[in-house]
Design an enzyme around this catalytic site. Structure first.
Site, short mmCIF file in Angstrom:
data_model
loop_
_atom_site.label_atom_id
_atom_site.label_comp_id
_atom_site.label_asym_id
_atom_site.label_seq_id
_atom_site.Cartn_x
_atom_site.Cartn_y
_atom_site.Cartn_z
CD GLU A 23 108.47 22.78 32.01
OE1 GLU A 23 108.37 23.67 31.14
OE2 GLU A 23 107.91 22.85 33.12
CG ASP B 38 104.68 20.57 34.78
OD1 ASP B 38 103.66 19.87 34.88
OD2 ASP B 38 104.63 21.78 34.56
CD GLU C 131 116.32 25.47 29.84
OE1 GLU C 131 117.18 26.20 30.37
OE2 GLU C 131 115.63 24.65 30.47
CE LYS D 17 104.71 23.55 31.00
NZ LYS D 17 105.10 24.30 32.19
CD GLN E 55 103.93 26.65 27.99
OE1 GLN E 55 104.32 25.49 28.06
NE2 GLN E 55 104.46 27.61 28.71
CB THR F 292 102.30 16.70 36.62
OG1 THR F 292 101.89 17.88 35.91
CG2 THR F 292 103.49 17.03 37.50
CG HIS G 184 113.83 27.08 32.68
ND1 HIS G 184 113.89 26.30 31.54
CD2 HIS G 184 112.50 27.37 32.87
CE1 HIS G 184 112.66 26.13 31.06
NE2 HIS G 184 111.81 26.77 31.84
NE ARG H 266 108.94 23.19 26.55
CZ ARG H 266 109.13 23.68 27.76
NH1 ARG H 266 108.41 24.70 28.19
NH2 ARG H 266 110.04 23.13 28.56
CD GLU I 61 108.68 21.76 37.19
OE1 GLU I 61 108.13 22.01 38.30
OE2 GLU I 61 108.19 22.09 36.10
CG ASP J 65 105.14 24.07 37.14
OD1 ASP J 65 106.02 23.58 37.86
OD2 ASP J 65 105.29 24.28 35.92
#
Length: 423
Positions: free
Chosen positions: A206, A240, A371, A260, A247, A264, A140, A244, A208, A133
């Site tokens: 996320e 993904d 975000e 993570k 992490q 996925t 971002h 948070r 992607e 990843d």
């Protein structure tokens, strides 16, 4: 021979102009039916799946060893190489053309080979050999940096010099529609002295793109821009999922791990690099100029629209919370692959490279809830008083993507996942 990308091509199968799957696309996937439960390879065309195994049995589509399309993954087909990918796509396009009677006027074969999409069960299209990843959207990375380090130290010193990435878990890559269990892990409140073990409270998505590697490279070698491009078979939508809070506590000093590793999600259809060729463009100017091995002689980004919808359990349909574009990526997929192999890392057929969260310059283009809600300080409103900062149990997240042509679109379908409570 007419190019499969010719915008004037038409199929004998009616395809709506808003469909993701016109004859100019022809994405590959793996499917099964109740009548024939063995997974096999097909191509999406309009509201149908074209069964390539049936065409192979009828000798209308002969590629490599007989039986390559009866495989439960695309890996054996991808291993045949770019020349055969090109030849196969051209032949499939030829069989589907409105003016070719081979399939159009053969009712017996048409009945066997064209499966209504509604009757097909879609599977994970590739056996994922390895998953990496990346972190390649400047917008971002800047947003996240501002949140956690301040505006003056938003980007780490290395970010503008190389594509940053970490190696993730191939074992938990799942196909769209797979429900995702809320992960558990060590959590440490900002003001707490010690961590505890509990379900994630700040679960995120996320947005992607996933790059599917179709050719291997040798350990110890390097790749040129041209070699890396030839190794890319196609692209998928990729979510993904990210815990948070897990992490945040674990990532220093070695980066993401359990935050993570739990899931996925990817879309079931792999859109080929060749199908995206008309939509190539140059990415953002890279300043400072990359080191010589990362410099690009041609445009390697794509004008690819992306959107994310969020549906709470009480809602009838998803509400769009993000609309952005793949063209904003600072580091291209080709640069990511070149850098991945630069140390001598061997790449394998079936490797999957996540682009990293795709955000744009506008607030509406932020590709994660971290975000969008600015780390939970700005809740988003959905409907009927429902708000979100991060994902709650039974929320459903759906991503879509497409390149818009003149009267047709090259789409990816969707990647969807619903959050289940932690066990």
């Amino acid at each position: 021979m007419t190019s499969p990308n010719d915008p004037t091509l038409c199929s004998f199968i009616p395809v709506d102009a808003a469909s993701d799957f016109p004859i100019q696309n022809l994405p590959y996937g793996v499917f099964s039916t109740s009548a024939l439960p063995a997974p096999r390879i097909g191509v999406a065309i309009g509201d149908y799946v074209l069964d390539l195994w049936e065409l192979e049995q009828d000798c209308r589509l002969v590629v490599g060893d007989l039986g390559v399309f009866s495989a439960p993954t695309l890996n054996p087909f991808m291993a045949l190489g770019p020349k055969l990918w090109t030849r196969t796509r051209a032949r499939i396009s030829e069989l589907l053309r409105h003016d070719n009677p081979e399939l159009r006027d053969n009712p017996t074969l048409r009945e066997r080979a064209l499966v209504p999409m509604a009757q097909a069960k879609l599977h994970l299209p590739i056996a994922v050999a390895g998953y990496t990843d990346f972190y390649s959207s400047k917008e971002h990375a800047t947003n996240v940096g501002i949140m956690f380090r301040g505006k003056d130290n938003a980007l780490q010193p290395n970010w503008l010099h190389m594509p940053i990435a970490y190696n993730g878990r191939a074992s938990t890559v799942v196909v769209s529609g797979t429900r995702v269990r809320r992960p558990r892990g060590q959590l440490k409140p900002p003001n707490g002295e010690l961590p505890g073990f509990a379900p994630c409270k700040r679960l995120d998505f996320e947005l992607e793109m996933g790059v599917v590697i179709g050719q291997a490279s040798a350990m110890g070698g390097m790749l040129t821009e041209a070699q890396a491009e030839e190794m890319i078979f196609g692209f998928v939508l990729l979510n993904d999922w990210s815990a948070r809070d897990i992490q945040q506590w674990e990532y220093v000093p070695l980066g993401p791990f359990q935050g993570k590793a739990f899931a996925t999600s990817i879309s079931p259809w792999v859109v080929t690099r060749e199908a995206l060729e008309p939509f190539r463009l140059s990415g953002p100017k890279q300043d400072p100029a990359p080191l010589p091995y990362l410099r690009q002689a041609k445009p390697n980004n794509y004008d690819l629209e992306l959107e994310v919808g969020l549906r709470a359990a009480s809602m009838k349909r998803p509400l769009r919370i993000c609309h952005t574009n793949f063209k904003y990526m600072y580091w291209s997929s080709v640069q990511q692959l070149v850098h991945h192999a630069a140390c001598g890392c061997a790449m394998n057929v079936g490797d999957l490279l996540g682009s990293g969260t795709i955000s744009g310059p506008e607030k509406s283009q932020r590709g994660s809830l971290l975000e969008i809600s600015w780390n939970g300080t700005e809740p988003i409103e959905l409907e009927d008083g429902i708000t979100r900062t991060f994902l709650e149990d039974n929320d459903s997240l759906v991503m879509r993507g497409w390149c818009q042509g003149d009267g047709y679109r090259i789409g990816f379908g969707e990647v969807e996942g619903t959050i289940l409570p932690a066990e």
